[in-house]
Design an enzyme around this catalytic site. Structure first.
Site, PDB file in Angstrom:
ATOM      1  N   ARG A 147       0.552  -1.652  -0.088  1.00  8.47           N
ATOM      2  CA  ARG A 147      -0.040  -0.038   0.184  1.00  8.47           C
ATOM      3  C   ARG A 147       0.823   1.207   0.135  1.00  8.47           C
ATOM      4  O   ARG A 147       0.638   2.571   0.600  1.00  8.47           O
ATOM      5  CB  ARG A 147      -0.669   0.171   1.214  1.00  8.47           C
ATOM      6  CG  ARG A 147      -1.763  -1.018   1.189  1.00  8.47           C
ATOM      7  CD  ARG A 147      -2.582  -1.691   0.334  1.00  8.47           C
ATOM      8  NE  ARG A 147      -3.481  -0.663   0.203  1.00  8.47           N
ATOM      9  CZ  ARG A 147      -4.234  -0.209  -1.101  1.00  8.47           C
ATOM     10  NH1 ARG A 147      -4.525  -0.841  -2.279  1.00  8.47           N
ATOM     11  NH2 ARG A 147      -5.028   0.868  -0.826  1.00  8.47           N
ATOM     12  N   SER A 148       1.915   1.449  -0.531  1.00  5.51           N
ATOM     13  CA  SER A 148       2.943   2.519  -0.704  1.00  5.51           C
ATOM     14  C   SER A 148       2.657   2.729  -1.655  1.00  5.51           C
ATOM     15  O   SER A 148       3.274   4.437  -2.207  1.00  5.51           O
ATOM     16  CB  SER A 148       4.266   1.656  -0.758  1.00  5.51           C
ATOM     17  OG  SER A 148       4.882   1.611  -2.046  1.00  5.51           O
ATOM     18  N   LYS A 174       2.560   2.518  -5.192  1.00  2.54           N
ATOM     19  CA  LYS A 174       3.869   1.718  -6.459  1.00  2.54           C
ATOM     20  C   LYS A 174       3.056   1.514  -7.372  1.00  2.54           C
ATOM     21  O   LYS A 174       3.389   1.783  -8.374  1.00  2.54           O
ATOM     22  CB  LYS A 174       4.581   0.731  -6.004  1.00  2.54           C
ATOM     23  CG  LYS A 174       4.459  -0.813  -5.370  1.00  2.54           C
ATOM     24  CD  LYS A 174       4.975  -1.464  -4.616  1.00  2.54           C
ATOM     25  CE  LYS A 174       4.788  -3.166  -4.583  1.00  2.54           C
ATOM     26  NZ  LYS A 174       3.769  -2.216  -2.646  1.00  2.54           N
ATOM     27  N   THR A 221       0.141 -10.594 -13.034  1.00  5.44           N
ATOM     28  CA  THR A 221       0.847 -11.958 -12.673  1.00  5.44           C
ATOM     29  C   THR A 221       0.433 -12.186 -11.384  1.00  5.44           C
ATOM     30  O   THR A 221       0.753 -13.222 -10.908  1.00  5.44           O
ATOM     31  CB  THR A 221       2.575 -11.552 -12.359  1.00  5.44           C
ATOM     32  OG1 THR A 221       2.708 -10.944 -10.951  1.00  5.44           O
ATOM     33  CG2 THR A 221       3.341 -11.145 -12.919  1.00  5.44           C
ATOM     34  N   ALA A 222      -0.924 -12.614 -11.110  1.00  7.55           N
ATOM     35  CA  ALA A 222      -1.806 -12.649  -9.747  1.00  7.55           C
ATOM     36  C   ALA A 222      -2.392 -13.548 -10.656  1.00  7.55           C
ATOM     37  O   ALA A 222      -2.339 -13.790 -11.805  1.00  7.55           O
ATOM     38  CB  ALA A 222      -2.455 -11.633  -9.327  1.00  7.55           C
ATOM     39  N   HIS A 271      -8.844  -4.490  -9.442  1.00  6.08           N
ATOM     40  CA  HIS A 271      -7.304  -3.697 -10.490  1.00  6.08           C
ATOM     41  C   HIS A 271      -7.705  -3.693 -11.851  1.00  6.08           C
ATOM     42  O   HIS A 271      -6.996  -2.618 -12.022  1.00  6.08           O
ATOM     43  CB  HIS A 271      -6.001  -4.182 -10.787  1.00  6.08           C
ATOM     44  CG  HIS A 271      -5.344  -3.709  -8.887  1.00  6.08           C
ATOM     45  ND1 HIS A 271      -4.595  -3.180  -8.980  1.00  6.08           N
ATOM     46  CD2 HIS A 271      -5.430  -4.577  -7.575  1.00  6.08           C
ATOM     47  CE1 HIS A 271      -3.970  -3.144  -7.489  1.00  6.08           C
ATOM     48  NE2 HIS A 271      -4.306  -4.470  -6.751  1.00  6.08           N
ATOM     49  N   ARG A 294      -7.910   0.500 -14.109  1.00  9.95           N
ATOM     50  CA  ARG A 294      -7.203   0.247 -15.433  1.00  9.95           C
ATOM     51  C   ARG A 294      -8.271   1.325 -16.800  1.00  9.95           C
ATOM     52  O   ARG A 294      -9.181   0.361 -16.746  1.00  9.95           O
ATOM     53  CB  ARG A 294      -6.136  -0.993 -15.812  1.00  9.95           C
ATOM     54  CG  ARG A 294      -5.339  -1.157 -14.625  1.00  9.95           C
ATOM     55  CD  ARG A 294      -4.832  -2.767 -15.905  1.00  9.95           C
ATOM     56  NE  ARG A 294      -5.376  -3.417 -15.659  1.00  9.95           N
ATOM     57  CZ  ARG A 294      -5.808  -4.355 -14.786  1.00  9.95           C
ATOM     58  NH1 ARG A 294      -4.740  -4.878 -13.946  1.00  9.95           N
ATOM     59  NH2 ARG A 294      -6.206  -5.705 -15.204  1.00  9.95           N
ATOM     60  N   ASP A 326       2.771  -6.124 -12.721  1.00 14.64           N
ATOM     61  CA  ASP A 326       2.328  -6.107 -11.523  1.00 14.64           C
ATOM     62  C   ASP A 326       2.277  -7.049 -11.567  1.00 14.64           C
ATOM     63  O   ASP A 326       0.246  -7.317 -12.017  1.00 14.64           O
ATOM     64  CB  ASP A 326       1.755  -4.807 -12.170  1.00 14.64           C
ATOM     65  CG  ASP A 326       0.878  -4.732 -10.232  1.00 14.64           C
ATOM     66  OD1 ASP A 326       1.479  -4.875  -9.533  1.00 14.64           O
ATOM     67  OD2 ASP A 326       0.747  -3.686 -10.224  1.00 14.64           O
TER      68      ASP A 326
END
Length: 189
Positions: free
Chosen positions: A22-23, A25, A44-45, A59, A63, A93
């Site tokens: 949660r930074s 990125k 990649t998840a 996510h 996008r 990601d």
């Protein structure tokens, strides 16, 4: 060696965006990629449980619709080679899940994992377009209590070091703010 701007569309650049959970990125990397067109988002998840499925859906919804999404948990080298000439930037990601996927696929065989990683590093350097990669910085955390956790932490740390070495720009995200470790942080989220 001259700096390669992340936003110089006449030259390709490799950018690694590191940070804790949660930074900011992923958001930063998406802001960077939004300056290019066409964009391919390489996810990649794996939807391993309900929480991960929900996160993946969230996510996807965040996008831009015009971005191509490529879901590839293991063959990043193939995606970079095959899709790089079709896009101005590939946004991967994330390397964090990629490392876990490799360990799982190779059943912890670090020699086999390293062989796959060598293919990724070679392909990354020769990619025909800009590449932005997102990864967690795990070097500041606690030492995992279990051997598998330490192997994973060490593997991801090594991947981050190798990608950072090849990258033109390396950023550390802290509280949503980019800190340039190598190159520049030209995009403000």
């Amino acid at each position: 060696m001259p700096q390669v701007s992340m936003l110089d569309k006449s030259r390709k650049a490799i950018t690694l965006v590191l940070g804790g959970v949660r930074s900011g990125k992923s958001r930063y990397a998406q802001t960077l990629a939004a300056h290019f067109s066409p964009v391919a988002f390489v996810a990649t998840a794996r939807p391993s449980d309900e929480e991960m499925r929900s996160k993946i859906e969230r996510h996807r919804a965040e996008r831009p619709k015009e971005w191509r999404t490529i879901e590839e948990p293991l063959a990043l080298d193939r995606v970079l080679a095959e899709e790089g000439s079709n896009h101005r930037i590939l946004l991967v990601d994330c390397l964090t899940l990629y490392a876990a996927n490799l360990l799982d696929a190779e059943r912890g065989n670090l020699i086999a994992v390293e062989e796959r990683l060598q293919e990724l590093y070679a392909t990354l350097r020769s990619a025909p377009c800009s590449v932005a990669l997102v990864s967690n910085e795990v070097g500041s955390g606690i030492v995992p209590a279990f051997p598998e956790g330490r192997v994973y932490r060490d593997l991801l740390g090594e991947i981050n070091q190798r990608v950072a070495s090849a990258a033109d720009n390396v950023l550390l995200m802290i509280a949503g703010l980019p800190l340039a470790l190598k190159g520049t942080a030209e995009v403000r989220p």
